[in-house]
Design a protein around this motif. Structure first.
Motif, PDB file in Angstrom:
ATOM      1  N   VAL A 160      -2.970   0.696 -22.488  1.00  0.00           N
ATOM      2  CA  VAL A 160      -4.404   0.441 -22.308  1.00  0.00           C
ATOM      3  C   VAL A 160      -5.105   1.757 -21.969  1.00  0.00           C
ATOM      4  O   VAL A 160      -4.702   2.468 -21.048  1.00  0.00           O
ATOM      5  N   LEU A 203      -6.767 -10.404 -22.680  1.00  0.00           N
ATOM      6  CA  LEU A 203      -7.453  -9.113 -22.528  1.00  0.00           C
ATOM      7  C   LEU A 203      -8.857  -9.421 -22.009  1.00  0.00           C
ATOM      8  O   LEU A 203      -9.670 -10.027 -22.705  1.00  0.00           O
ATOM      9  N   VAL A 261      -6.701  -1.300 -26.495  1.00  0.00           N
ATOM     10  CA  VAL A 261      -5.384  -1.843 -26.149  1.00  0.00           C
ATOM     11  C   VAL A 261      -4.473  -1.771 -27.368  1.00  0.00           C
ATOM     12  O   VAL A 261      -4.858  -2.193 -28.463  1.00  0.00           O
TER      13      VAL A 261
END
Lengths: 608, 374
Positions: free
Chosen positions: A546, A575, A513
């Motif tokens: 992502v 996340l 990410v």
């Protein structure tokens, strides 16, 4: 009544089963803002038996807090008289158990299901859905109507020009039951007929004398079409005329409001639809109360067609809640499923007794962290179960003929597929004490993530003080006021959950990410089983990119990178690399270890 | 000095108990104002509509629905006896006739040439309403209800199972902290309402049913024993319809919890008197709590204020903690601070300070106590 922008001062009340809540909204510097709120016990029942007492008391608290007058001659003063009163007064109600209905149709999965959606969308609790193929004997259906004593019945069945025998047979059953409504002894039970138009005369012959019959357009004129609007409109009218007018004090209250009173869930539905339309998003909302949990959704009517129109659906799980119905969460979910979220080893007998004691003394609150953890575990399971029920009801029409070619066989979905596409869902809004008043916002965020298991990018928010009902009914008077207050004072944006769909072995790579903001770029590598919080202040914008690992998907397909602009929230970015679907480990030791790790990652509970 | 309103349950030694004995639909009231009634005397009765039996005549006779009017032997509103033919085909040259017979005795309620169905309604069933509490009739609403009034003791429980029952009150344990197990229940308890202490077990409930006990009053009950007794998991606290064979009322809560001393002493004092008990519980809007009513003809009554439990919480008020970590403990309020306090959960709530009977002091959320009589 002043219209549009001439409305400066607005009072709105919501009469719940136990509490009546009043809010004051005023226009300041060109925008509408919440000024203050007041609340008082609802007074539908003895000794007061007059709902307006609770309304006056709640508004009285607003008067105390603002030092202004809104009540004159023991009534809400509207329109305003000088400094006294308000420009608009609107109200919603779910007191006295709300609107309780039974529905009947020909086939369970077709017209009876459409009738359920019509009733639920109008704000009703559906006590039962009768159908010709419900595997019950006729006398059992009759007994059911008698024992449940609904406020009204929605009778459907048959497409226009379709089956005649089924709607008529159902009408005979309703007539034979000779049911009396809950309120207003001596009144006939309201029955709405919204089935095959060709048998309307026969239905009138059977039910004309025995019920207060209203005929409206067919809810399912063709198999491919659902036409719920006219039936929902009729339900609203009858709710006011028959149900509310019989409840103590409502006739008086209805005389005070600028627009007709609305059932609380119907008003929540209105504001949700407004938000979805305004922001162009797909949204799911939940209101978890003491006795029931309502789930609302505004989703595309065709999951595979981004241009398809939005459909509003609502379900109510009548016995899933955090106080009166708290033990039913255990009964329906199973004790083990509740305890899998509690990061402590506890004695089953003791915990069961504790949950029972909350059920019989529903107003008590957790005093210890252990008690808070148990309640929040119960909340996760209530949300999960309510969402399962919602997914089963928010579906495409069943029984629709589809033309298929050989090429379609492996791609075309069956009819009746759920409209809830987790990867396409943009926002989840939570309300109800356990979410809105959780001591830490991260607790509300994690309860919603665990309960709903969002996939891809999903924004999480809570309603600060559950004023969505008042804002929903207000939107029928002044849309701008409702939206201003919704965005500025009602909605608390928690942040975004980013969770790839797929499963993998614990510890293997799950996603990379990258969070890009004005102040720089941060990168995070997450492994399967990991949960991480990245702070991102409210109003701060970020581009989040992502890249899922093998076996995972965040919306663009397996291993495909997705970038999205997001705004921060009070929790930030969550996340979630625990996989979808996911459940905590079954073995106690690793389970306790993982729960502690996840709670620490989001700073969910204070250290002891 | 601060104060706050806090809910609680009624425990009234001398009060006026009034019970409206209403019919679910219009019927006949059999008593008059001023009449003395026994608990098990019928005060009103109604005729419930009879069972309804739809009969698919078209299918039984092998005809299409719109031929139905031609084959009926009876019209809507006509009486029929059980097994009496009410529809018959003409047959072929008067032969091969088919008949449709009434499955129950009643009247032809409706027939439809669309469905081919006839609906037969059975004879009405009588419903008798008992006085439930021995006393005097003070109000009659013709055809609707009769109100019984009696001076007496009223104790509300927190949770119950099964509906109304009447029996002589008798203590089955010697102290409020004793456990009522199966061994303590004997054939002498038949027809009685027995009083336990801190816990009643599932085995004791089973033994009570076997011995014909009418009611059980206990401080606590384990959740596991509710399941064992009912045979299913009770999801929500809406009870009263259970067919247990005995009415069960708990006064304190779930788990092993000593019955409040005042409650136990009151029940001991009235041992030997007739008690009316009702386990019906509804913990929802329109709350209904289970109750024990002991009519006291010979004791002068002083009416309590209304029928609300609870009252104003002030310094000195006796109270009971109703949530962990102090669940079930009794004490006295020592302060009602006006400011919000932060709990260990980090929630900010209104609290009170309490000194428990053993001298320990604690701070509790106001929502977690209920008031009890001194």
């Amino acid at each position: 009544m002043p219209d549009g922008d001439n409305i400066d001062t607005i009072l709105a009340t919501d009469c719940g089963s136990t509490t009546t809540k009043a809010i004051l909204i005023e226009k300041k510097d060109g925008e509408y803002r919440l000024i203050t709120r007041g609340e008082a016990p609802t007074t539908v029942e003895a000794p007061a038996e007059d709902v307006t007492r609770g309304v006056i008391n709640a508004v009285g608290e607003v008067e105390d807090l603002t030092g202004r007058e809104f009540i004159k001659n023991d009534a809400i003063c509207c329109p305003r008289e000088g400094a006294v009163g308000c420009d608009a007064y609107v109200g919603t109600s779910s007191a006295g158990g709300g609107l309780q209905m039974m529905v009947a149709g020909a086939a369970q999965k077709m017209t009876a299901e459409s009738a359920q959606r019509a009733a639920l969308g109008a704000g009703a609790i559906v006590m039962d859905a009768l159908a010709v193929d419900d595997r019950r004997q006729p006398h059992e259906r009759i007994e059911r109507i008698r024992s449940k004593r609904p406020d009204m019945i929605l009778l459907s069945g048959g497409t226009d020009g379709g089956t005649k025998t089924h709607p008529v047979a159902m009408a005979q059953i309703v007539a034979a039951a000779e049911a009396r409504p809950r309120f207003g002894a001596g009144f006939k039970l309201p029955v709405i007929y919204a089935g095959n138009a060709e048998v309307q005369d026969e239905i009138k012959r059977i039910l004309g004398e025995k019920a207060a019959l209203y005929v409206t357009e067919n809810i399912r004129p063709q198999l491919e079409t659902e036409n719920l609007g006219p039936a929902r409109g009729k339900i609203h009218d009858l709710f006011l005329e028959h149900v509310m007018a019989q409840a103590p004090g409502y006739s008086k209250l209805m005389g005070w409001t600028t627009v007709p009173l609305m059932p609380t869930p119907a008003a929540v539905g209105l504001i949700m639809q407004l938000i979805a339309e305004q922001e162009g998003i797909q949204v799911v909302g939940v209101d978890i109360g003491g006795a029931t949990t309502d789930v609302f959704s505004v989703l595309r009517s065709d999951r595979d067609d981004p241009g398809s129109a939005n459909v509003f659906n609502r379900t109510v799980s009548a016995n899933l809640g955090m106080s009166y119905s708290i033990f039913n969460v255990v009964a329906e979910a199973g004790f083990e499923n509740v305890m899998r979220w509690v990061p402590l080893e506890l004695d089953e007998r003791d915990i069961r007794n504790r949950i029972r004691n909350k059920m019989i003394r529903p107003t008590t609150i957790p005093q210890t962290l252990e008690e808070l953890m148990i309640e929040q575990a119960l909340c996760r399971e209530a949300l999960r179960l309510a969402f399962v029920q919602h997914k089963a009801m928010a579906v495409g029409l069943k029984g629709v003929q589809q033309q298929r070619t050989i090429a379609d066989i492996f791609t075309q979905a069956a009819t009746g597929r759920t409209l809830v596409d987790m990867l396409g869902l943009d926002m989840i809004v939570g309300s109800g004490g356990v979410l809105s008043h959780a001591p830490r916002r991260s607790q509300a965020a994690l309860m919603m993530v665990d309960g709903f298991q969002p996939e891809g990018f999903t924004e999480l928010a809570v309603d600060s003080i559950f004023m969505m009902p008042q804002l929903g009914v207000l939107s029928t008077v002044n849309k701008r006021a409702a939206l201003d207050v919704f965005h500025k004072d009602c909605l608390i944006r928690l942040g975004w959950c980013i969770a790839p769909r797929g499963t993998g072995k614990e510890g293997r790579a799950c996603m990379r990410v990258e969070v890009r903001t004005d102040s720089g770029v941060e990168s995070h590598e997450l492994v399967v089983g990991e949960l991480k919080r990245v702070p991102l202040e409210p109003e701060t914008k970020a581009t989040v990119t992502v890249t899922p690992a093998k076996g995972f998907d965040v919306g663009a397909g397996p291993r495909q990178t997705v970038s999205r602009e997001v705004a921060g929230g009070v929790v930030g970015l969550v996340l979630d690399a625990r996989g979808r679907p996911f459940a905590p480990p079954e073995e106690p030791a690793p389970r306790l270890h993982k729960l502690a790790e996840w709670n620490a990652a989001l700073d969910v509970y204070p250290a002891v | 000095m601060g104060y706050a309103y806090t809910p609680g349950l009624i425990i009234a030694e001398n009060t006026i108990v009034r019970k409206v004995r209403g019919l679910p639909l219009k019927g006949e009231v059999l008593v008059r104002i001023g009449q003395r009634v026994r608990a098990e005397e019928v005060v009103a009765e109604a005729k419930l509509p009879g069972e309804v039996r739809p009969v698919n005549v078209a299918s039984e006779l092998g005809i299409v629905p719109d031929e139905l009017p031609d084959v009926l032997l009876k019209n809507e509103g006509d009486p029929v006896a059980k097994d009496e033919p009410f529809a018959r085909t003409r047959g072929l040259f008067g032969l091969f006739k088919s008949e449709c017979r009434a499955p129950i005795e009643g009247t032809i309620e409706s027939v439809s040439a669309v469905t081919g169905q006839a609906v037969i309604r059975g004879r009405p069933k009588p419903l008798r309403k008992l006085a439930y509490v021995a006393g005097t009739i003070v109000d009659v609403r013709e055809g609707v209800s009769a109100t019984v009034e009696a001076p007496g003791t009223l104790i509300q429980g927190i949770f119950g199972l099964a509906g109304e029952a009447v029996g002589t009150l008798e203590l089955a344990v010697e102290s409020p902290d004793a456990v009522l197990d199966a061994d303590r229940i004997t054939p002498e308890h038949a027809g009685k309402v027995i009083v336990g202490g801190s816990l009643v077990t599932a085995d004791a409930i089973k033994a009570a049913v076997a011995h014909g006990v009418k009611g059980i009053v206990s401080g606590g009950l384990n959740d596991a024993d509710v399941r064992a007794t009912l045979g299913y998991e009770l999801g929500v606290a809406i009870t009263g319809e259970e067919s247990l064979g005995v009415t069960v009322i708990i006064t304190e809560g779930f788990g092993k919890i000593s019955m409040a001393g005042a409650t136990f002493e009151l029940l001991r004092k009235h041992s030997g008197r007739l008690a009316s008990v009702n386990g019906t519980t509804q913990i929802r809007a329109g709350v209904i709590r289970p109750e024990i009513v002991i009519p006291l003809d010979d004791v002068p009554a002083t009416q309590v204020n209304g029928h609300e439990g609870g009252g104003v919480l002030r310094v000195g008020t006796r109270l009971r903690a109703i949530r962990e970590p102090y669940f079930g403990r009794l004490g006295r309020c020592t302060a009602v601070p006006p400011e919000l306090e932060t709990l260990t959960t980090e929630a900010r709530v209104r609290v009170l300070e309490v000194e428990f009977d053993d001298g320990q002091r604690a701070i509790l959320p106001r929502a977690n106590v209920e008031l009890i009589e001194a």
